[in-house]
Design a protein around this motif. Structure first.
Motif, PDB file in Angstrom:
ATOM      1  N   ASP A   1     -63.123 -22.146   1.460  1.00 49.47           N
ATOM      2  CA  ASP A   1     -63.054 -20.724   0.352  1.00 49.47           C
ATOM      3  C   ASP A   1     -63.211 -20.628  -0.223  1.00 49.47           C
ATOM      4  O   ASP A   1     -63.473 -21.607  -1.004  1.00 49.47           O
ATOM      5  CB  ASP A   1     -61.959 -20.705   1.462  1.00 49.47           C
ATOM      6  CG  ASP A   1     -60.621 -21.786   1.054  1.00 49.47           C
ATOM      7  OD1 ASP A   1     -60.585 -22.553   1.385  1.00 49.47           O
ATOM      8  OD2 ASP A   1     -60.162 -21.291  -0.208  1.00 49.47           O
TER       9      ASP A   1
ATOM     10  N   LEU B   1     -61.791 -18.738  -3.845  1.00 50.24           N
ATOM     11  CA  LEU B   1     -60.307 -17.781  -5.071  1.00 50.24           C
ATOM     12  C   LEU B   1     -61.381 -16.759  -5.455  1.00 50.24           C
ATOM     13  O   LEU B   1     -60.518 -15.963  -5.907  1.00 50.24           O
ATOM     14  CB  LEU B   1     -59.872 -19.137  -5.661  1.00 50.24           C
ATOM     15  CG  LEU B   1     -58.783 -19.729  -4.665  1.00 50.24           C
ATOM     16  CD1 LEU B   1     -59.313 -21.038  -4.251  1.00 50.24           C
ATOM     17  CD2 LEU B   1     -57.902 -20.772  -5.447  1.00 50.24           C
TER      18      LEU B   1
ATOM     19  N   THR C   1     -64.418 -15.067  -4.980  1.00 48.03           N
ATOM     20  CA  THR C   1     -64.675 -13.974  -4.470  1.00 48.03           C
ATOM     21  C   THR C   1     -63.552 -13.412  -2.791  1.00 48.03           C
ATOM     22  O   THR C   1     -63.757 -12.886  -2.196  1.00 48.03           O
ATOM     23  CB  THR C   1     -66.199 -14.172  -3.327  1.00 48.03           C
ATOM     24  OG1 THR C   1     -65.538 -15.531  -2.486  1.00 48.03           O
ATOM     25  CG2 THR C   1     -67.168 -14.131  -4.567  1.00 48.03           C
ATOM     26  N   SER C   2     -62.962 -14.418  -2.286  1.00 43.58           N
ATOM     27  CA  SER C   2     -61.602 -13.970  -1.461  1.00 43.58           C
ATOM     28  C   SER C   2     -62.287 -14.388  -0.157  1.00 43.58           C
ATOM     29  O   SER C   2     -61.989 -14.553   1.400  1.00 43.58           O
ATOM     30  CB  SER C   2     -61.042 -13.464  -1.143  1.00 43.58           C
ATOM     31  OG  SER C   2     -60.428 -12.844  -2.707  1.00 43.58           O
ATOM     32  N   GLU C   3     -63.635 -14.703   0.096  1.00 38.90           N
ATOM     33  CA  GLU C   3     -64.311 -15.091   1.004  1.00 38.90           C
ATOM     34  C   GLU C   3     -63.452 -16.570   2.232  1.00 38.90           C
ATOM     35  O   GLU C   3     -63.168 -17.274   1.337  1.00 38.90           O
ATOM     36  CB  GLU C   3     -65.844 -15.726   1.067  1.00 38.90           C
ATOM     37  CG  GLU C   3     -66.622 -15.302   0.601  1.00 38.90           C
ATOM     38  CD  GLU C   3     -68.183 -14.649  -0.172  1.00 38.90           C
ATOM     39  OE1 GLU C   3     -69.226 -15.438   0.834  1.00 38.90           O
ATOM     40  OE2 GLU C   3     -69.045 -15.640  -1.043  1.00 38.90           O
ATOM     41  N   GLU C   4     -63.553 -16.929   3.423  1.00 43.04           N
ATOM     42  CA  GLU C   4     -62.796 -17.599   4.412  1.00 43.04           C
ATOM     43  C   GLU C   4     -63.654 -17.962   5.109  1.00 43.04           C
ATOM     44  O   GLU C   4     -64.054 -17.358   5.640  1.00 43.04           O
ATOM     45  CB  GLU C   4     -62.184 -17.224   3.934  1.00 43.04           C
ATOM     46  CG  GLU C   4     -60.702 -16.856   3.535  1.00 43.04           C
ATOM     47  CD  GLU C   4     -59.294 -16.431   4.044  1.00 43.04           C
ATOM     48  OE1 GLU C   4     -58.453 -17.258   3.653  1.00 43.04           O
ATOM     49  OE2 GLU C   4     -59.424 -16.355   5.329  1.00 43.04           O
TER      50      GLU C   4
END
Ligand SMILES: O=P(O)(O)O[C@H]1O[C@H](CO)[C@@H](O)[C@H]1O
Ligand SMILES: O=c1cc[nH]c(=O)[nH]1
Length: 234
Positions: free
Chosen positions: A204, A206, A208-211
């Motif tokens: 993930d 922090l 881009t907030s992609e997970e």
């Protein structure tokens, strides 16, 4: 048999891969080891021994966080004679150029834990990877056409913190990513004269907030597993 590992002397190889997730340990054993034998189920923290390219290798779940990996690393080294430990974990990126599913080699591990502050009476110890293992991991990645990020990571005691911007303090100093175990693994290995390194896959970001999903974190981070296995047999 130790308190947390229900194995007999000789059941565990001198080289151990250590994912946080015990089901990732099972995935590695089932997909990469020949004739894997499960030696541990105490607390569901699965451990297996088998062979990889003819070499005896074990895979032991470490659990999440510094206290948990501290217990397993200590018992593996002191009670089962393990000499080489390779963490294979997931991490959250702190840097725009460190993308989801990229590979990170932890050259060193900063921390917000008091583990070493306590051990060194307030002074700082710098937990670092074994250079030979790091070099082998880098050569293996390069041969596979993978470009790893190599540098400092953060081993945090906190997954859900109060301050959503806390990570930026570390990012400003070039820290690549966050996970929760490596500082303890490197410190314990140094103290007990064993060798250790951590290979991470970015799960993930922090930035881009992609997970990724938990299923992906369990079963799909195969590049780091394959690099770790080559380091294990080197
Ligand atoms: O995927 P693993 O190896 O568990 O590593 C990371 O994932 C867990 C948090 O989700 C922590 O253990 C952290 O270090
Ligand atoms: O500790 C961890 C592991 C993966 N991702 C995070 O954000 N933190």
């Amino acid at each position: 048999m130790s308190i947390h590992i229900g194995a007999n002397p000789g059941d565990i190889a001198e080289v151990v891969l250590m994912p946080g997730d015990p089901l990732r340990a099972k995935f590695i054993a089932e997909n990469y080891l020949e004739n894997p034998v499960q030696y541990n189920n105490v607390r569901g923290m699965l451990g297996f021994t088998g062979t990889y390219k003819g070499h005896r290798i074990s895979v032991q779940g470490s659990g999440m966080g510094i206290p948990s990996i501290g217990i397993y690393a200590h018992e593996l080294i002191t009670e089962f004679g393990v000499r080489k430990l390779i963490r294979v974990g997931s991490c959250g990126s702190f840097q725009p150029h460190v993308k989801i599913r990229d590979i990170v080699f932890a050259m060193s591990a900063s921390t917000d834990s008091s583990l070493n502050k306590n051990a060194f009476r307030g002074m700082d110890f710098a937990p670092t990877a074994d250079f030979g293992m790091l070099m082998k991991a880098y050569e293996t990645a390069t041969e596979k056409g993978i470009k790893p990020h190599v540098g400092n990571i953060l081993s945090s005691d906190v997954f859900y913190g109060d301050d959503p911007d806390e990570w930026k303090r570390w990012a400003k100093y070039g820290v690549l990513a966050v996970e929760m175990e490596t500082t303890a693994l490197y410190s314990i290995a140094s103290k007990l004269r064993a060798k250790a390194m951590t290979i991470l896959t970015v799960s993930d970001s922090l930035v881009t907030s992609e997970e990724t999903t938990s299923e992906e974190r369990q079963n799909s981070f195969t590049e780091m597993m394959e690099i770790a296995l080559e380091v294990a047999i080197s």
